[in-house]
Design an enzyme around this catalytic site. Structure first.
Site, PDB file in Angstrom:
ATOM      1  N   GLY A 188      23.749  36.210 122.782  1.00 37.17           N
ATOM      2  CA  GLY A 188      24.544  36.052 121.575  1.00 37.17           C
ATOM      3  C   GLY A 188      25.676  35.061 121.793  1.00 37.17           C
ATOM      4  N   CYS A 189      26.268  34.619 120.699  1.00 37.18           N
ATOM      5  CA  CYS A 189      27.307  33.584 120.784  1.00 37.18           C
ATOM      6  C   CYS A 189      28.562  34.112 121.463  1.00 37.18           C
ATOM      7  CB  CYS A 189      27.611  33.021 119.406  1.00 37.18           C
ATOM      8  SG  CYS A 189      27.911  34.260 118.119  1.00 37.18           S
TER       9      CYS A 189
END
Lengths: 347, 347, 347, 347
Positions: C149-150
């Site tokens: 994920g970011c």
């Protein structure tokens, strides 16, 4: 106290009305209605209202609203107000519609642009186009006000003083308008998605397809004294509030900006909400942010014999809710500026 | 009418003072001074003032200003107000300094952080830290008010109710603050250049180097009852107005958010400008935009035994000019909210 | 040429994949699928692709996609990829999932946070967490990659070098992250409405409720060598791209920033996409805009014995599509940086 | 490898040149000069360059620069390049000037608009206006290129296909342009201060006063075959990159948008960087962000007999640095698109 209701209180124009009316010294809010947030406290939906508006948004009960109100504001998609206005008028109350239903005097023009047949011709005939700077005398004492659109307000104020002179070729008018995103409303679409709008710029509904076109032409034709068609091109700007309209006219050779400026000054000298800037100055939307003011700049391009007019307003105030309250003040014989003198927020 | 002057009226905090005072029903502006725009009309420099403030910005003539004023506001870079305050006090007038000179009670701390020796110890000793929600009783009747900084206001309001309880470890406090760009002032630098700030995000002056740190620590220490050092990290956000501070505490096991919320509610229930949100709600800077309000959200992370407090203010209003006017209202025994009840602009 | 497909090519991460893969010298795009824009040309939906990608987005035909692809990228809401991965693996092809389904090694943790039972435990057990800087050796030769994920990418890169030292108290870690709006995806909601986000700032999903929390904790625990719980607080910033994470640790007394910097430099000296700034410098999201780079700044606050780490990435590139292509390069034994060396766009 | 230097490498156009040239497969950067950041590493001033450009910015030593370069780019305020070009030409090297000195063929026009007498008439006579889509044949083999301004590029590309037809009244042309703030450069002024520009909109240098006017008129006159004067009005938009020009023409009655579209398609069918959108589609600046592309939309307003052309470019790429590299490619007989095919960044 004037008892006021807002039908459609949870769109951007509606909630802006609530903000302004909630601070108006002569107004008592009596009903706020909504489709989307029934039975929720306004301050839960819009936390900026927490210190000033303690009402709950309700489903519309038209009979009750008319009963308890002196004035009703409708802030709805087009074609809805026309089913509400008759009941308000029949109840002997005033109504100010922020939508499109009572702006165009010609119902066939309305039908052609909005793809919907007008069903309240009687009140349409009685309605006044609520731009006080042009139609103040006709607004007083009226029952139904069609509150102008945001773009048409910026345009009509920008060109109104030219109606008295014989300087410009009205057929030459080109209007290049730029609007902040709140003008598109609170509804969801890719067109208002932050990541699609931010750091971006586009024209939309160009070449005579935007529905504010006939409204602009109605007012321009009134000023010119004959039917005029205009080029009106709206653009979407990555900011929330503000409209700037740049207007181009062919002007008679020899007419200078000083002359034009003086005509504008004379026309607007008694107007509380319109300010004409001295030649050399140009308006910025931020200078009217959050306020009911309009600022206008002027220039003459001697090289091309063109007059340029640049006008700015806050689309949600002078372009919607503020102007509606200005109209209400007129309808109820209040000082026209009551509740509307808040200075713009800068920076 | 209270006769008020603003020394330094053409910075962002100064002109915001002019906007608020210009609409204050009990105030008459008598002098506005400037270094940068001498003898220019305020409305020429700041066209948003055109409909409300018709004064000209003048070079500072301190004797004349003191003579004609009941209260003087100074909005200047640090180390300048301390050469003005003595004359105002000697003239028997009140002074509210929006700069840093009268905030820190300990002159050696001031000297260490601002690299400038304080030269007005007498008035510093008399000055009060003008955060009404914490020091209201001490503000009334005082002559000199050190108006709090924007970050410290957001932090002190966010943690003040915890001073009464025994729940948090004050040494654990970490403050991660985010500010709009107007907090950096109107001066020119690459750090406020649009193309460098827009669509960008950074931390700055981190690890205990920002000058608001000692001011925050002074107030936190007062709440804790002993000297506390905090981690304070400011960030620059691509927006004009608003501060959001996220504060992290280690909290006693077992203390729940409901308990904390009730303590905050009790503490702020009579405060006109502070609103505590119910657990589950979180504040947004836009909900206080252009207003003197503060909103606070609370959460307890049971997984890590941490209390999170999130507070928002408008840095130029509650974080500067609005709070200064709130202090003025207190100094002159006016209703504390006069001139400050304008609702936030949304959206 | 590697034949690559993107399932879910019309969300923001998906179309960013298309942009990067469309310019990758060793890749041929063979299939792009969509739910929302079936049978439309990609360049009609996303006009920025007009000069580089001439494909049409199609409804998913999984058998056909697997058949024609060497590698499949899935960019879908959680719980969807797990019904696709088995077919890809069974077909003997590689798959890189940009969603959440193959990131968490513990299926019960997945179930608890995503409220959905994992149905592909076999491939989950085989999957690798695709953060090359931490798990490069394990990625090579693998069939299934769970692309990080970011937020977790920004955090894990920010703290990874500390895993080798004995300086910090891992339990003290507080993560205050700030993200641009594109991280919320292309779906419509008030939370991404321009007028609600612009000139605004908020925290959201705080106090251990954001779904990236367990992913962050998985990686932190791996570094610490024992289970760690963290405080992770995301904020929404009025910009389109970029994540900045500010991380706070209690650090052993006496450890200075120089020591920490040298450890980071040593750890990342051979990494093509991570840059450690010299003490005194701080990263800005704009300095990695549109690129696969990560920049990291460091500071030690001697007053409070805290280490501050600030990391920045572009959430759609290093935080999603770029990292996925970096993983693909590893899976296919290409130079890891192929197609990813584009410099950031500034300003 | 072409050895290239940039004189003025630390302004926005200069550093954008460095970014593009630094990734160009046929170019070796040999010298970067600066006034403001002498002897600093480029990546220290512009951290986005850290992974790609390891050079130091130096004070200009013209002899040395000419000696070591095959081509020199100048990115300087007007009136400076004219003292550099003669030395470069005398040294037998090529020069591409991104400033205004070699764009206007008539030195008296230059003198009138730039208030500076041209001192290099010899090279001015030899120089070519470097808009490849209009003057490709003349660019090849030339020594001095006057690289077009950003606004003129957006306008000339927008109207060029009309030069072949007999449809429009060239005297009727009104150009309403909107630019992002980076077009104003990296210098400091209130006009680029974030808090003054953000959430704001204004026109500036209107009514034939902007210095790009004569450059636009030179190209328009070339297309029309006779001297034409235009109304050109620039506006400042709260975004960093991008220009959108809206152009209005009176058009012969009966000419429809399909006809116009086909003419544009024919004109640009072989152009690698210009894309004409189908009628009904309108360009957005974000669709060319960070790229050398231009997109053009067309509409005919039958109600007013006006043709509307809307063009978008990235002002720093196709409007400056990218176009300069395109010109370099032509000068050195490279494939025209080398180093310039990077797709735009979206969103």
């Amino acid at each position: 106290m004037i008892k006021a209701s807002v039908i459609g209180a949870t769109g951007y124009a509606g909630v802006e009305l609530v903000r302004i009316l909630g601070q108006h010294p002569a107004v008592q809010l009596v009903a706020l209605t909504t489709e989307s947030y029934k039975d929720q406290k306004m301050s839960a939906v819009f936390p900026h209202l927490v210190h000033g508006v303690e009402m709950t948004a309700l489903e519309l009960d038209l009979v009750a609203v008319v009963e308890k109100s002196d004035v009703v504001f409708t802030s709805l998609p087009h074609a809805l107000a026309m089913s509400i206005v008759p009941a308000v008028v029949a109840g002997g109350k005033k109504i100010i519609d922020l939508g499109a239903d009572y702006r165009l005097k010609d119902a066939t023009v309305y039908g052609a642009w909005y793809k919907h047949q007008h069903t309240d011709l009687e009140n349409l005939a009685q309605a006044v186009y609520g731009l006080p700077e042009l139609h103040r005398a006709q607004i007083r004492g009226r029952k139904v006000v069609g509150n102008p659109g945001c773009y048409p307000t910026s345009v009509a104020l920008g060109v109104a003083p030219l109606g008295r002179a014989d300087w410009v070729d009205w057929d030459s008018l080109i209007i290049d308008s730029k609007s902040g995103v709140s003008g598109a409303g609170r509804g969801l679409s890719l067109g208002v998605h932050f990541s699609e709008v931010n750091e971006n710029l586009k024209a939309y509904n160009i070449a005579g397809t935007h529905r504010h076109t006939p409204e602009i032409e109605q007012e321009i034709s009134g000023l010119a004294g004959r039917p005029i068609k205009v080029s009106f091109t709206p653009h979407l700007i990555p900011m929330t509030r503000g409209i700037l309209s740049t207007m181009y006219f062919s002007i008679k050779s020899g007419v200078g900006v000083k002359e034009v400026y003086e005509a504008y000054q004379a026309f607007y000298s008694q107007e509380p909400f319109v300010n004409v800037l001295e030649p050399g100055q140009l308006p910025q939307t931020k200078h009217v942010y959050g306020s009911n003011y309009c600022q206008i700049g002027l220039a003459v391009d001697q090289r091309t014999n063109r007059l340029l007019v640049v006008s700015v307003i806050d689309n949600l105030v002078k372009g919607a809710a503020g102007q509606a309250v200005q109209n209400m003040n007129l309808l109820f014989d209040l000082e026209e500026t009551v509740g509307l003198r808040t200075l713009p927020i800068f920076p």
